[in-house]
Design a protein around this motif. Structure first.
Motif, PDB file in Angstrom:
ATOM      1  N   THR A 549       0.916  -1.392  -0.103  1.00 22.02           N
ATOM      2  CA  THR A 549       0.062  -0.065  -0.126  1.00 22.02           C
ATOM      3  C   THR A 549       0.664   1.334  -0.073  1.00 22.02           C
ATOM      4  O   THR A 549       0.264   2.306  -0.401  1.00 22.02           O
ATOM      5  N   ARG A 550       1.916   1.312   0.196  1.00 16.14           N
ATOM      6  CA  ARG A 550       3.035   2.395  -0.091  1.00 16.14           C
ATOM      7  C   ARG A 550       3.280   2.800  -1.567  1.00 16.14           C
ATOM      8  O   ARG A 550       3.701   3.829  -1.785  1.00 16.14           O
ATOM      9  N   VAL A 551       2.770   1.908  -2.421  1.00 17.58           N
ATOM     10  CA  VAL A 551       3.009   1.936  -3.767  1.00 17.58           C
ATOM     11  C   VAL A 551       1.828   2.887  -4.267  1.00 17.58           C
ATOM     12  O   VAL A 551       0.878   2.440  -4.463  1.00 17.58           O
ATOM     13  N   LYS A 552       2.086   4.158  -5.092  1.00 17.97           N
ATOM     14  CA  LYS A 552       0.958   4.886  -5.381  1.00 17.97           C
ATOM     15  C   LYS A 552       1.099   5.216  -6.950  1.00 17.97           C
ATOM     16  O   LYS A 552       2.256   5.210  -7.585  1.00 17.97           O
ATOM     17  N   ASN A 553       0.037   5.369  -7.674  1.00 20.72           N
ATOM     18  CA  ASN A 553       0.011   5.534  -9.127  1.00 20.72           C
ATOM     19  C   ASN A 553       0.747   4.397  -9.959  1.00 20.72           C
ATOM     20  O   ASN A 553       1.501   4.508 -10.777  1.00 20.72           O
ATOM     21  N   PHE A 554       0.283   3.221  -9.438  1.00 19.96           N
ATOM     22  CA  PHE A 554       0.893   2.118 -10.140  1.00 19.96           C
ATOM     23  C   PHE A 554      -0.196   1.788 -10.972  1.00 19.96           C
ATOM     24  O   PHE A 554      -1.388   1.140 -10.707  1.00 19.96           O
ATOM     25  N   GLU A 555       0.227   1.597 -12.423  1.00 17.09           N
ATOM     26  CA  GLU A 555      -1.018   1.415 -13.208  1.00 17.09           C
ATOM     27  C   GLU A 555      -0.588   0.424 -14.341  1.00 17.09           C
ATOM     28  O   GLU A 555      -0.572   0.940 -15.617  1.00 17.09           O
ATOM     29  N   PRO A 556       0.059  -0.862 -14.151  1.00 18.73           N
ATOM     30  CA  PRO A 556       0.160  -1.623 -15.300  1.00 18.73           C
ATOM     31  C   PRO A 556      -0.974  -2.219 -16.212  1.00 18.73           C
ATOM     32  O   PRO A 556      -2.229  -2.057 -15.438  1.00 18.73           O
ATOM     33  N   SER A 557      -0.802  -2.685 -17.233  1.00 18.64           N
ATOM     34  CA  SER A 557      -1.894  -3.227 -17.918  1.00 18.64           C
ATOM     35  C   SER A 557      -1.330  -4.561 -18.796  1.00 18.64           C
ATOM     36  O   SER A 557      -0.200  -4.724 -18.852  1.00 18.64           O
ATOM     37  N   SER A 558      -1.985  -5.452 -19.355  1.00 25.38           N
ATOM     38  CA  SER A 558      -1.444  -6.326 -20.193  1.00 25.38           C
ATOM     39  C   SER A 558      -0.470  -5.733 -21.026  1.00 25.38           C
ATOM     40  O   SER A 558       0.497  -6.631 -21.457  1.00 25.38           O
ATOM     41  N   TYR A 559      -0.786  -4.857 -21.696  1.00 21.06           N
ATOM     42  CA  TYR A 559       0.018  -4.264 -22.948  1.00 21.06           C
ATOM     43  C   TYR A 559       1.193  -3.487 -22.340  1.00 21.06           C
ATOM     44  O   TYR A 559       2.345  -3.090 -22.916  1.00 21.06           O
ATOM     45  N   ILE A 568       6.539   4.788 -15.439  1.00 23.54           N
ATOM     46  CA  ILE A 568       7.529   4.580 -14.260  1.00 23.54           C
ATOM     47  C   ILE A 568       7.825   5.925 -13.252  1.00 23.54           C
ATOM     48  O   ILE A 568       7.733   5.705 -11.995  1.00 23.54           O
ATOM     49  N   GLY A 569       7.895   6.934 -14.039  1.00 20.58           N
ATOM     50  CA  GLY A 569       8.234   8.274 -13.198  1.00 20.58           C
ATOM     51  C   GLY A 569       7.022   8.542 -12.443  1.00 20.58           C
ATOM     52  O   GLY A 569       7.171   9.622 -11.524  1.00 20.58           O
ATOM     53  N   ASN A 570       5.882   8.070 -12.762  1.00 21.54           N
ATOM     54  CA  ASN A 570       4.682   8.612 -11.926  1.00 21.54           C
ATOM     55  C   ASN A 570       4.581   8.083 -10.662  1.00 21.54           C
ATOM     56  O   ASN A 570       3.860   8.193  -9.706  1.00 21.54           O
ATOM     57  N   ILE A 571       5.219   6.725 -10.495  1.00 17.01           N
ATOM     58  CA  ILE A 571       5.158   5.866  -9.297  1.00 17.01           C
ATOM     59  C   ILE A 571       5.761   6.597  -8.125  1.00 17.01           C
ATOM     60  O   ILE A 571       6.865   7.217  -7.954  1.00 17.01           O
ATOM     61  N   GLU A 572       5.051   6.502  -7.090  1.00 16.78           N
ATOM     62  CA  GLU A 572       5.274   7.241  -5.712  1.00 16.78           C
ATOM     63  C   GLU A 572       5.354   6.416  -4.612  1.00 16.78           C
ATOM     64  O   GLU A 572       4.616   5.225  -4.736  1.00 16.78           O
ATOM     65  N   VAL A 573       6.235   6.347  -3.684  1.00 17.48           N
ATOM     66  CA  VAL A 573       6.170   5.423  -2.370  1.00 17.48           C
ATOM     67  C   VAL A 573       5.955   6.480  -1.218  1.00 17.48           C
ATOM     68  O   VAL A 573       6.345   7.545  -1.236  1.00 17.48           O
ATOM     69  N   GLU A 574       4.947   5.894  -0.151  1.00 17.43           N
ATOM     70  CA  GLU A 574       4.824   6.634   0.944  1.00 17.43           C
ATOM     71  C   GLU A 574       5.377   5.787   2.051  1.00 17.43           C
ATOM     72  O   GLU A 574       5.539   4.819   2.250  1.00 17.43           O
TER      73      GLU A 574
END
Length: 574
Positions: A549-559, A568-574
């Motif tokens: 749950t510390r990983v934010k803006n994590f948006e993978p998909s099949s493609y 990758i640059g948008n991923i944040e950690v809290e």
């Protein structure tokens, strides 16, 4: 939590039914097993954690650092020579390409905007004003270096741009030309590429280029001798990606730091570490807080239930853009007869195997394409159901007869050695099934267990009888590289299979003028492959991506992988 309760909870947690991954309740699962030609939707399904407070202190204390779990590295981080998926994750974090694909597999602008001439033969890339991680400017000529490297006569990496039909490619690859005449630098930010004829793969092939700094590495790019460039130490490599490789510890980790000059803005997380996690310990590494993300957790009810019980683990379930397959060596006399190949596939109980390993989260494949692809079509094709009687009949037609408990031809028993990695959940279930079935047919079937580098070497050098591997697909649906004869563009065809008819069909599909035409061409290609069986497709499974749950803006998909340059640059950690 019992399985029925889990199924109900999943149904409530997801906006889209798990039938998209090949299952649902028992009735739907049975239906999916009986309608294997149903394409899967490329969907993202999120199960959110219910107790973020349960996050382990190990992870909670970690600041400005994201740790992703991977299997072991091959340690090849050169952007044109990597081969393993683990190395690819590092390379992708370090580099940015002219174009990228979106969630539908369509190519969109990356570090450049693209315009294509009306006749489909001229591609013009207008670069974004970007800098390398050392602050120097990225120039058009730097991207041209990439094309020259992968077109070099001495290049022996995985990339193959021959199918793009760039004007002057052959003269550079096989002749005395010192430049690829069809690639022009119009100015410092504009590249013009002219093709002999339009083709469907050109946007993917050309858009894959990443810059190689002329100022830093130009002297290492010598036509006919790329040995110095290939041997570079990639720690500190000057590139344009979101991150810079700062340290690599063999069999342990690769540590990267954010590039402040990244063209989409400095990444929101300062440090990125890819950490080696032992096979079958992927979920445990997330549970202990040792890693924040692992995208290779086996997708089955048990792992989903366990991750949900932890409370702090988010999960994405999505169809894998790829498939598992058994390769046969066509240079082995046994496998040269198509009836033998068909018989041996009939003797693999693929449905039972897939059910045992993945349950509702996999489907049995009959063509080498993921059902999430718009090109997928297996209508009317042979499903190769498990049928030992049919297998025995086909073997008899091929001249193999039972003599007591042995399958014989010309005085010799059929003998097959299956090469596999120990501890692999698929082969651990597959091999006992094959030993039993092949044994009933009278085949001397043996398994040898090797490590990953050895298995990879056997595959690439053709020193195997049969082996199991998984193949990751790309947004480009073309399969020339894996199924064409080597002389017809099959640079990744290591099985010894060669078919001039298929070569011609693949070339025609590449020259399609529309998606509709390409789909019709591939319908015939899949029909031929389904009959010929260059390899045995086994399944498409689902990915289970676990992240805390510390990983934010994590948006993978099949493609779209989570480490793709525009994600990758948008991923944040809290």
């Amino acid at each position: 939590m019992n399985k029925k309760a889990l199924a109900c909870l999943l149904a409530a947690a997801m906006t889209i039914s798990l039938t998209a991954c090949g299952g649902g309740d028992k009735k739907t699962s049975d239906k999916a097993q009986n309608t294997e030609n149903t394409s899967l939707e490329a969907t993202n399904q999120l199960i959110e954690a219910e107790d973020p407070s349960a996050l382990p202190e190990t992870a909670a204390k970690r600041k400005d650092t994201l740790i992703a779990g991977v299997a072991d590295f091959a340690g090849v981080f050169n952007p044109v020579y990597w081969e393993s998926n683990e190395d690819f994750q590092v390379v992708t974090s370090m580099t940015a390409s002219l174009s990228v694909n979106d969630e539908k597999g369509e190519m969109v602008d990356g570090t450049a905007s693209l315009s294509i001439s009306e006749d489909g033969k001229v591609y013009t890339y207008k670069l974004t004003k970007e800098k390398y991680n050392d602050g120097s400017d990225v120039k058009a000529e730097d991207y041209v270096n990439w094309y020259k490297v992968v077109a070099d006569p001495s290049y022996d990496g995985y990339q193959d741009i021959s199918k793009a039909n760039i004007v002057g490619y052959d003269d550079y690859k096989s002749g005395s030309a010192t430049e690829i005449s069809g690639i022009k630098v119009l100015d410092e930010s504009t590249i013009e590429i002219t093709l002999e004829a339009p083709n469907t793969s050109a946007p993917y092939v050309l858009g894959s280029a990443t810059p190689i700094s002329t100022a830093k590495y130009g002297a290492l790019i010598k036509k006919g001798d790329l040995s110095q460039f290939k041997a570079m130490n990639m720690v500190g490599y000057v590139s344009n990606g979101a991150y810079v490789l700062k340290e690599y510890k063999e069999k342990t980790s690769a540590t990267l730091e954010a590039n402040p000059n990244f063209y989409l803005g400095e990444p929101k997380t300062k440090s990125l570490i890819f950490k080696v996690v032992a096979t079958n310990a992927e979920l445990q590494a997330v549970e202990t807080g040792d890693v924040d993300i692992h995208d290779q957790v086996v997708c089955d009810d048990d792992h989903i239930e366990e991750a949900m019980s932890a409370g702090f683990i988010n999960m994405r379930i999505q169809p894998t853009l790829g498939y598992g397959y058994v390769a046969v060596n066509h240079n082995n006399e046994i496998f040269k007869d198509v009836k033998v190949r068909q018989a041996l596939l009939h003797a693999i109980d693929r449905k039972s195997l897939n059910q045992a390993v993945y349950g509702q989260y996999a489907i049995t494949l009959n063509i080498p394409q993921a059902p999430i692809s718009w090109l997928y079509d297996d209508e009317g094709l042979d499903k190769y159901e498990y049928d030992l009687e049919k297998a025995e009949a086909l073997l008899k037609e091929a001249g193999w007869e039972k003599d007591g408990d042995k399958l014989m031809k010309d005085g010799k028993q059929m003998k097959i050695v299956f090469s596999a990695m120990s501890g692999n959940v698929v082969t651990d279930n597959m091999i006992p099934l094959m030993i039993d079935a092949y044994g009933q047919l009278g085949i001397d079937f043996q398994a040898e267990y090797v490590d990953w580098p050895t298995l990879q070497s056997k595959s690439q050098n053709g020193t195997f009888d049969m082996l199991f591997m998984a193949w990751g697909l790309t947004a480009d649906p073309d399969i020339t590289g894996t199924f064409a004869s080597p002389e017809a563009g099959g640079s990744q065809n290591h099985t010894g299979y060669s078919n001039p008819e298929l070569d011609k069909m693949l070339a025609e599909a590449l020259s399609s003028v529309s998606k509709e035409e390409q789909k019709e061409n591939y319908k015939e290609i899949y029909k031929l492959i389904n009959e010929e069986l260059p390899t045995y497709p086994i399944y498409e499974r689902c990915d289970l991506i676990c992240f805390n749950t510390r990983v934010k803006n994590f948006e993978p998909s099949s493609y779209v992988k989570w480490y793709q340059q525009d994600k990758i640059g948008n991923i944040e950690v809290e």
